[in-house]
Design a protein around this motif. Structure first.
Motif, PDB file in Angstrom:
ATOM      1  N   UNK A 142      43.973  48.884  20.632  1.00 40.13           N
ATOM      2  CA  UNK A 142      45.145  47.913  21.872  1.00 40.13           C
ATOM      3  C   UNK A 142      45.227  48.126  22.602  1.00 40.13           C
ATOM      4  N   UNK A 143      45.485  49.769  22.961  1.00 41.72           N
ATOM      5  CA  UNK A 143      44.777  50.421  24.771  1.00 41.72           C
ATOM      6  C   UNK A 143      43.514  50.042  25.563  1.00 41.72           C
ATOM      7  N   UNK A 144      42.750  49.251  24.823  1.00 40.59           N
ATOM      8  CA  UNK A 144      41.080  49.473  25.296  1.00 40.59           C
ATOM      9  C   UNK A 144      41.215  47.924  25.928  1.00 40.59           C
ATOM     10  N   UNK A 145      40.262  47.446  26.421  1.00 43.96           N
ATOM     11  CA  UNK A 145      39.836  46.302  27.064  1.00 43.96           C
ATOM     12  C   UNK A 145      39.402  46.556  29.064  1.00 43.96           C
ATOM     13  N   UNK A 146      39.306  45.425  28.860  1.00 37.94           N
ATOM     14  CA  UNK A 146      38.483  45.346  29.892  1.00 37.94           C
ATOM     15  C   UNK A 146      39.276  44.764  31.564  1.00 37.94           C
ATOM     16  N   UNK A 147      38.930  45.075  32.795  1.00 40.75           N
ATOM     17  CA  UNK A 147      40.378  44.331  33.185  1.00 40.75           C
ATOM     18  C   UNK A 147      39.166  43.119  34.269  1.00 40.75           C
ATOM     19  N   UNK A 148      40.288  42.449  34.753  1.00 48.05           N
ATOM     20  CA  UNK A 148      40.026  41.105  35.039  1.00 48.05           C
ATOM     21  C   UNK A 148      41.220  41.522  35.971  1.00 48.05           C
ATOM     22  N   UNK A 149      41.123  40.272  36.472  1.00 45.18           N
ATOM     23  CA  UNK A 149      41.857  39.202  37.427  1.00 45.18           C
ATOM     24  C   UNK A 149      42.935  38.106  37.416  1.00 45.18           C
ATOM     25  N   UNK A 150      44.029  38.308  36.653  1.00 44.23           N
ATOM     26  CA  UNK A 150      44.798  37.056  35.963  1.00 44.23           C
ATOM     27  C   UNK A 150      45.310  36.791  37.056  1.00 44.23           C
ATOM     28  N   UNK A 151      45.419  36.604  37.977  1.00 42.69           N
ATOM     29  CA  UNK A 151      45.293  35.191  39.298  1.00 42.69           C
ATOM     30  C   UNK A 151      44.617  34.184  39.921  1.00 42.69           C
ATOM     31  N   UNK A 152      45.020  33.096  40.343  1.00 42.98           N
ATOM     32  CA  UNK A 152      43.780  31.735  40.452  1.00 42.98           C
ATOM     33  C   UNK A 152      44.126  31.643  41.917  1.00 42.98           C
ATOM     34  N   UNK A 153      44.734  32.844  42.267  1.00 40.32           N
ATOM     35  CA  UNK A 153      44.765  33.470  44.084  1.00 40.32           C
ATOM     36  C   UNK A 153      44.387  34.613  44.481  1.00 40.32           C
ATOM     37  N   UNK A 154      43.857  34.548  45.390  1.00 43.68           N
ATOM     38  CA  UNK A 154      43.005  35.935  45.301  1.00 43.68           C
ATOM     39  C   UNK A 154      43.060  35.627  47.473  1.00 43.68           C
ATOM     40  N   UNK A 155      43.382  37.276  47.957  1.00 42.65           N
ATOM     41  CA  UNK A 155      44.000  37.367  49.345  1.00 42.65           C
ATOM     42  C   UNK A 155      43.191  39.207  50.280  1.00 42.65           C
ATOM     43  N   UNK A 156      42.933  39.030  51.130  1.00 42.61           N
ATOM     44  CA  UNK A 156      42.442  40.023  51.400  1.00 42.61           C
ATOM     45  C   UNK A 156      43.013  40.328  52.812  1.00 42.61           C
ATOM     46  N   UNK A 157      43.778  41.422  53.146  1.00 37.98           N
ATOM     47  CA  UNK A 157      43.977  41.451  54.886  1.00 37.98           C
ATOM     48  C   UNK A 157      43.186  42.454  55.750  1.00 37.98           C
ATOM     49  N   UNK A 158      42.842  41.711  56.715  1.00 43.15           N
ATOM     50  CA  UNK A 158      42.538  42.383  57.878  1.00 43.15           C
ATOM     51  C   UNK A 158      42.914  42.722  59.277  1.00 43.15           C
ATOM     52  N   UNK A 159      43.241  43.434  59.685  1.00 46.05           N
ATOM     53  CA  UNK A 159      44.502  43.733  60.544  1.00 46.05           C
ATOM     54  C   UNK A 159      46.247  42.621  60.196  1.00 46.05           C
ATOM     55  N   UNK A 160      45.776  41.639  61.050  1.00 47.78           N
ATOM     56  CA  UNK A 160      47.600  41.047  60.832  1.00 47.78           C
ATOM     57  C   UNK A 160      47.041  39.618  59.758  1.00 47.78           C
ATOM     58  N   UNK A 161      45.846  39.558  59.024  1.00 46.78           N
ATOM     59  CA  UNK A 161      45.121  38.207  58.627  1.00 46.78           C
ATOM     60  C   UNK A 161      45.042  38.605  57.697  1.00 46.78           C
ATOM     61  N   UNK A 162      45.425  37.189  56.745  1.00 47.98           N
ATOM     62  CA  UNK A 162      45.529  36.863  55.663  1.00 47.98           C
ATOM     63  C   UNK A 162      44.613  36.313  55.203  1.00 47.98           C
ATOM     64  N   UNK A 163      43.092  36.689  54.561  1.00 45.08           N
ATOM     65  CA  UNK A 163      42.427  35.593  54.170  1.00 45.08           C
ATOM     66  C   UNK A 163      42.447  35.171  52.756  1.00 45.08           C
ATOM     67  N   UNK A 164      42.633  33.891  53.120  1.00 44.50           N
ATOM     68  CA  UNK A 164      42.539  33.402  50.656  1.00 44.50           C
ATOM     69  C   UNK A 164      41.494  33.145  50.029  1.00 44.50           C
ATOM     70  N   UNK A 165      41.868  32.946  49.047  1.00 45.53           N
ATOM     71  CA  UNK A 165      40.250  32.246  48.772  1.00 45.53           C
ATOM     72  C   UNK A 165      40.826  32.172  47.105  1.00 45.53           C
ATOM     73  N   UNK A 166      39.878  31.087  46.381  1.00 44.53           N
ATOM     74  CA  UNK A 166      40.516  30.606  44.858  1.00 44.53           C
ATOM     75  C   UNK A 166      39.737  31.973  44.614  1.00 44.53           C
ATOM     76  N   UNK A 167      40.353  33.088  43.585  1.00 41.72           N
ATOM     77  CA  UNK A 167      40.216  33.355  42.407  1.00 41.72           C
ATOM     78  C   UNK A 167      39.376  33.081  40.978  1.00 41.72           C
ATOM     79  N   UNK A 168      38.302  33.432  40.844  1.00 43.85           N
ATOM     80  CA  UNK A 168      37.424  32.715  39.825  1.00 43.85           C
ATOM     81  C   UNK A 168      38.197  33.438  38.524  1.00 43.85           C
TER      82      UNK A 168
END
Length: 476
Positions: free
Chosen positions: A432-458
């Motif tokens: 039960x402690x094992x598993x695979x890492x996944x992205x649990x959100x349908x929204x992803x973003x990245x920070x570049x300086x003061x800009x937030x780049x938003x994309x859909x998380x597949x």
């Protein structure tokens, strides 16, 4: 050691570790006994063992009977002595005890009642220590710190597991081998095999009550969560297993796995509906309400599409609270706290309280609540942040900070934490402690300086598809 009492206790419904109502206890259990000062499991003399052998059958049946909720402190001490005597005889006799248990239902009831009494005694003792207004009982409890001690209870459970070789038997079964080849002289006896098996479920519960959630899940490494498992034959054991596994996952921030566990058992209960209208049925309904509260918490952290049955029940029971949780913000904090108090186990401390300094004793429930609320506060702006980010593909950090009325650097920290929280381990099979890492959100973003780049998380969509496919997989 005190003599074992032959009087029968009232029948208590399925153990509800979070909220056992006094109304479910239908009669008084009177025990007029004397108890000794020796609380050590290994301190029994041979005369006591000989006496234990004479009435073992009656004592086995009695061990599964519940102690009255309003039993006196003397009765609780005596019950502990009786359990020590019984388990010592079973574990330390010369060779395995040659006795067939009444049924696997009985084996569960023994372990269940043993842990229930440990839990309620620990809670009662801690309350007496914190209140500091009952000097007579406080002095008695202070003089007997080992009675219903954490070490003694864990020692019994681990000893039953080890003596029965149940882990080796389960491992052999997984490999497709004959479990009888590794059972040994004790594990080949149904008495030891059943007690050992349900002791594993008991360890899951005790470690969760003590707040060690990873160790709680680790105890189930050799038990497969499917309909062929022995615990699935006993509804109370089935319910208890999934409740504590799901709660442990929730406290470890593995919300997808927690939702799967809670949803599975609730759907199973709704489909079977094979309970009579009795106290057990009522307690299962109460436990179901607690699981729905935990589902509301998990969905607030990780929005997920639920089975229609769960969704309908959740809306009917906690519809208003769920809306507040989904909005997030400071207004959601009291709701999170209310639902957690309603649905969490009755946590206990691993050590006896300090009767000389009542103010130093921390309520274990308040302790775990404070830890949980720190997680809530970290994520309380998440719904609002997502609602803004969905409107843009690129957004200025300072602009979003102005919308939320927080400082830009504080928002930057929140975004980093939320992005990290969106990565979770998802269990599929195996331990039960094992598993695979996944992205649990349908929204992803990245920070570049003061800009937030938003994309859909597949991976978010994939997780929802996986959840729906596997919701009832264990009973497919």
């Amino acid at each position: 050691m005190s003599a074992f009492q032959q009087g029968m206790a009232p029948i208590r419904a399925m153990e509800d570790d979070s909220d056992v109502e006094e109304e479910a206890l239908v009669a008084d259990y009177q025990e007029q006994v004397q108890y000794g000062q020796d609380d050590d499991l290994d301190g029994l003399d041979q005369a006591a063992l000989a006496q234990a052998a004479d009435d073992l059958q009656a004592r086995l049946l009695q061990a599964a009977q519940p102690l009255d909720y309003q039993a006196t402190l003397e009765a609780k001490f005596s019950s502990y002595d009786n359990y020590c005597s019984l388990f010592h005889y079973i574990l330390n006799s010369e060779g395995p005890v040659d006795l067939e248990p009444p049924s696997y239902y009985w084996a569960w009831d023994v372990i269940d009642e043993f842990i229930y009494q440990f839990n309620t005694f620990s809670t009662y003792r801690a309350r007496i220590a914190r209140q500091g207004n009952n000097e007579e009982e406080a002095q008695l409890l202070k003089e007997n710190p080992n009675t219903w001690g954490c070490y003694s209870v864990l020692n019994v459970l681990y000893s039953l597991i080890q003596k029965s070789q149940i882990q080796e038997q389960l491992q052999a079964t997984k490999r497709g081998e004959d479990a009888a080849l590794v059972a040994g002289p004790y594990g080949s006896k149904a008495l030891y095999k059943m007690l050992g098996y349900f002791s594993i479920i008991g360890l899951l519960r005790v470690h969760c009550l003590l707040g060690d959630f990873s160790l709680a899940l680790k105890t189930l490494d050799d038990i497969e969560l499917n309909k062929k498992a022995m615990f699935a034959r006993v509804m109370a054991a089935h319910f208890t297993t999934y409740y504590y596994v799901g709660f442990s996952y929730m406290m470890m921030r593995r919300y997808a796995d927690a939702l799967r566990m809670f949803s599975h058992i609730l759907i199973y209960v709704s489909r079977t509906k094979n309970f009579q209208k009795n106290a057990q049925y009522d307690n299962i309904n109460k436990k179901s309400d607690q699981m729905l509260a935990l589902i509301a918490i998990c969905v607030a952290f990780q929005p997920t599409r639920l089975d229609d049955t769960i969704h309908t029940a959740l809306r009917e029971k906690y519809g208003e609270q769920l809306l507040k949780l989904q909005r997030g913000g400071p207004e959601s904090l009291p709701v999170f706290e209310e639902l957690f108090r309603t649905a969490c186990p009755k946590f206990i401390s691993p050590v006896p309280p300090n009767f000389d300094a009542p103010e130093s004793n921390i309520d274990p429930i308040e302790h775990h609540l404070s830890i949980f609320m720190e997680e809530v506060k970290t994520n309380m702006f998440n719904p609002t942040i997502k609602s803004y980010l969905r409107l843009y593909t690129t957004m200025d950090l300072k602009k979003l900070a102005g919308f939320l009325d927080v400082k830009p650097e504080e928002l930057r920290s929140i975004l980093f934490v939320n992005k990290q929280r969106n990565k979770q381990i998802r269990w599929n099979e195996g331990a039960l402690l094992e598993g695979e890492w996944v992205n649990t959100s349908d929204l992803d973003y990245a920070l570049q300086g003061d800009l937030i780049h938003i994309s859909e998380a597949k991976m978010g969509r994939k997780l929802v598809d996986w959840y729906l496919r596997n919701l009832s997989r264990t009973y497919a």
